[in-house]
Design an enzyme around this catalytic site. Sequence first.
Site, PDB file in Angstrom:
ATOM      1  N   ARG A 108     -26.100  -2.914   5.164  1.00 47.39           N
ATOM      2  CA  ARG A 108     -25.666  -4.295   4.965  1.00 47.39           C
ATOM      3  C   ARG A 108     -26.260  -5.254   5.998  1.00 47.39           C
ATOM      4  O   ARG A 108     -26.320  -6.444   5.781  1.00 47.39           O
ATOM      5  CB  ARG A 108     -24.136  -4.365   5.099  1.00 47.39           C
ATOM      6  CG  ARG A 108     -23.367  -4.043   3.863  1.00 47.39           C
ATOM      7  CD  ARG A 108     -23.244  -5.290   3.003  1.00 47.39           C
ATOM      8  NE  ARG A 108     -22.841  -4.944   1.656  1.00 47.39           N
ATOM      9  CZ  ARG A 108     -21.607  -5.058   1.189  1.00 47.39           C
ATOM     10  NH1 ARG A 108     -20.656  -5.522   1.957  1.00 47.39           N
ATOM     11  NH2 ARG A 108     -21.338  -4.720  -0.046  1.00 47.39           N
ATOM     12  N   LYS A 162       0.851  -1.184   0.000  1.00 46.74           N
ATOM     13  CA  LYS A 162       0.000   0.000   0.000  1.00 46.74           C
ATOM     14  C   LYS A 162       0.890   1.240   0.000  1.00 46.74           C
ATOM     15  O   LYS A 162       1.835   1.318   0.780  1.00 46.74           O
ATOM     16  CB  LYS A 162      -0.897  -0.032   1.246  1.00 46.74           C
ATOM     17  CG  LYS A 162      -2.299   0.451   0.976  1.00 46.74           C
ATOM     18  CD  LYS A 162      -3.282   0.112   2.058  1.00 46.74           C
ATOM     19  CE  LYS A 162      -4.501   1.008   1.880  1.00 46.74           C
ATOM     20  NZ  LYS A 162      -5.639   0.611   2.669  1.00 46.74           N
ATOM     21  N   GLU A 219     -20.255  -6.119   8.460  1.00 45.97           N
ATOM     22  CA  GLU A 219     -21.297  -5.374   9.170  1.00 45.97           C
ATOM     23  C   GLU A 219     -22.373  -6.300   9.729  1.00 45.97           C
ATOM     24  O   GLU A 219     -22.884  -6.077  10.835  1.00 45.97           O
ATOM     25  CB  GLU A 219     -21.939  -4.344   8.222  1.00 45.97           C
ATOM     26  CG  GLU A 219     -21.037  -3.152   7.904  1.00 45.97           C
ATOM     27  CD  GLU A 219     -19.984  -3.414   6.834  1.00 45.97           C
ATOM     28  OE1 GLU A 219     -20.008  -4.507   6.221  1.00 45.97           O
ATOM     29  OE2 GLU A 219     -19.138  -2.532   6.607  1.00 45.97           O
TER      30      GLU A 219
HETATM   31  C1  LIG Z   1     -19.330  -2.643   3.145  1.00 42.78           C
HETATM   32  C2  LIG Z   1     -18.181  -1.690   3.358  1.00 42.78           C
HETATM   33  N1  LIG Z   1     -17.687  -1.514   4.596  1.00 42.78           N
HETATM   34  C3  LIG Z   1     -16.667  -0.652   4.792  1.00 42.78           C
HETATM   35  C4  LIG Z   1     -16.127   0.041   3.746  1.00 42.78           C
HETATM   36  C5  LIG Z   1     -15.033   1.077   3.988  1.00 42.78           C
HETATM   37  N2  LIG Z   1     -13.776   0.678   3.353  1.00 42.78           N
HETATM   38  C6  LIG Z   1     -13.362   1.188   2.182  1.00 42.78           C
HETATM   39  S1  LIG Z   1     -11.902   0.598   1.672  1.00 42.78           S
HETATM   40  C7  LIG Z   1     -11.774  -0.370   3.036  1.00 42.78           C
HETATM   41  C8  LIG Z   1     -10.552  -1.234   3.218  1.00 42.78           C
HETATM   42  C9  LIG Z   1     -10.424  -2.183   2.114  1.00 42.78           C
HETATM   43  O1  LIG Z   1      -9.268  -2.940   2.314  1.00 42.78           O
HETATM   44  P1  LIG Z   1      -8.702  -3.792   1.120  1.00 42.78           P
HETATM   45  O2  LIG Z   1      -9.815  -4.500   0.435  1.00 42.78           O
HETATM   46  O3  LIG Z   1      -7.614  -4.639   1.657  1.00 42.78           O
HETATM   47  O4  LIG Z   1      -8.145  -2.722   0.104  1.00 42.78           O
HETATM   48  P2  LIG Z   1      -6.877  -1.750   0.261  1.00 42.78           P
HETATM   49  O5  LIG Z   1      -7.412  -0.406   0.648  1.00 42.78           O
HETATM   50  O6  LIG Z   1      -5.974  -2.330   1.270  1.00 42.78           O
HETATM   51  O7  LIG Z   1      -6.257  -1.706  -1.089  1.00 42.78           O
HETATM   52  C10 LIG Z   1     -12.864  -0.204   3.881  1.00 42.78           C
HETATM   53  C11 LIG Z   1     -13.050  -0.863   5.183  1.00 42.78           C
HETATM   54  C12 LIG Z   1     -16.688  -0.170   2.477  1.00 42.78           C
HETATM   55  N3  LIG Z   1     -16.249   0.487   1.394  1.00 42.78           N
HETATM   56  N4  LIG Z   1     -17.696  -1.041   2.307  1.00 42.78           N
END
Ligand SMILES: Cc1ncc(C[n+]2csc(CCOP(=O)(O)OP(=O)(O)O)c2C)c(N)n1
Length: 629
Positions: A404, A290, A376
């Site tokens: 959700r 990242k 969630e």
């Molecule tokens: C249902 C839902 N819950 C929470 C989020 C908030 N959210 C956006 S990105 C993220 C982290 C995602 O992590 P990852 O899939 O590993 O992607 P990275 O940012 O590490 O590339 C979260 C929790 C979301 N977009 N959707």
Amino acid sequence: MASLSPPITHALFPPILPTIASPVDMRKLDRAQLKQLADEVRASVLDNVSRTGGHLSSNLGTVELTVALHHVFNTPHDRLVWDVGHQTYPHKILTGRRERMPTLRQQGGISGFPQRAESEFDTFGTAHSSTSISAALGMAMAAKQKGEDRHAIAVIGDGALTAGMAFEALNNAGVCDCKLLVILNDNDMSISPPVGALNRYLAQLMSGQFYAAAKHVGKSVLKNAPPLFEFAKRFEQHAKGMVVPATLFEKFGFNYIGPIDGHDLDSLIPTLENIKHLEGPQFLHVVTKKGQGYKLAEADPVAYHGPPKFDPSVGIVQPATPPKQTFTQVFGQWLCDTAAQDGRLVGITPAMREGSGLVEFQQRFPDRYYDVGIAEQHAVTFAAGLACEGLKPVVAIYSTFLQRAYDQLIHDVAIQNLPVVFALDRAGLVGSDGATHAGAYDIAYLRCIPNMSIACPADEAQCRQLLTTAFAQNHPVAVRYPRGAGAGVTPALTLEALPFGKGELRREGKRIAILAFGTLLYPALQAAEQLDATVVDMRWVKPLDTELLLRVAAAHDALVTLEEGAIMGGAGSAVLEALQTAGVHKPLLQLGLPDRFIEHGDPNKLLAGIGLDAPGIVHSITQRFGAAG
Ligand SMILES: Cc1ncc(C[n+]2csc(CCOP(=O)(O)OP(=O)(O)O)c2C)c(N)n1
């Protein structure tokens, strides 16, 4: 001075990015040119995000993967679905939207997430996580059913993979015979450090000898570039037999390949080219970093997950004068103060520690802090279980993400009348994240659930008081508050409750009474000065203060309800129902969010655009009921 690292080394060659109007132009490029292109895309991402704000770390991490995917696959004929979609800036830059990047997340500009209406390359609209495998599987099965020869590719992060929905899709996909490729983009991070057993498992897959062996084997196999069939066979043997004995994903019915270095085009491109020719559902595990290439983001991917505008040579700078306290901070402080007084309190977040204001709570009360991952549904039922045993759970969750967990809310919490507090952040419009993240529906979807109560604080001080009120109840209560700061009313240091289900008369005027739910109380008070209207701070949507309502209705010619939530089914509808039940027939104007999705933009401008600022409120009221007097 912070810079891109490693520095771009192609300065002597003419830039390639300006020549890429669409991925077709990338398919002619050789490996060296693709590497140069990746560096240029990375620089473009950094430059753009530093000017507009937006998601940074995740986008810097997917540059090479994006280049490789568009180079190898025949997009958009082959369907590429990005999970969450917050990492699609390189994809946007390479699919004809480079020149529109300065408009990112601004009103009238391009979205920060994929949108089908924006480009044919955005095959599926996303922003809530963990939908990509289901959607790509649907596309792959549709292709099969229609006799079309195309691949469907889901790119999902290790954070997004923690959600139940992703596993539901894997479970289904593993027994489907179709051209589905799932790519796990494993950067060992969610927004904050990842949690749970899956994360531990992925760490094992990547650890020490496994990863080293994979890199080594991948390189030696790829160097000699054997004919495809032979390669596939050998690769499969290596992947299955030597690198990782039997992965979870193989148990699901996938052919597991990896882990490979997601920043190395020399690994990515040949691997993807060969996977294209393998039969059945494929699972490619790529490892990325990242923030890759920008030292400050690599060092602090959490801070650079979604930074505001910043100078890339300096990095994020804290403002000299502290900004106004946000509702999120008010909640975080309340949580710590209440936890200090009441040992039954436990705090739960579905992977949103920073966004929901739980950083300090985790530090001070680590044994009472639960980050359950992007889950969630589980968060809500987990809270129900804790409440069954006499604890007092507070679920800190964005309004949009509670959508959700709707059945869990009804079936697990409300029917059993369990005392769970829902701290609903981001209620109302959220600004640059747009319609997918707007907290527009919580009043409507919560109001109809028996046993549920809903409070709408008008300002920061009231937010703390209503959270205290909610915590004192013996049934589920949601307290909804918006993104950012409010009117700036400093909360008391003490933990005082307000009367449950009671509103307050804030201004006495003539003829018209405005019933405000939440932070729109303040523009209502401004509007009322011009209109000489009465203003009531209703505070609770449920229970509704019907006694106050009927008193106010009797004393005025007309009523206006005001809320930052969907009009349909919202607080205004609750008022209408109460008046009908009481047999009171009064003209009623309902102001709130209209029956359409509001796109991204500056929240104040968006609110003004739908008439929810003081001048808009005056305008709507005079249009409907005539001028003051
Ligand atoms: C249902 C839902 N819950 C929470 C989020 C908030 N959210 C956006 S990105 C993220 C982290 C995602 O992590 P990852 O899939 O590993 O992607 P990275 O940012 O590490 O590339 C979260 C929790 C979301 N977009 N959707």
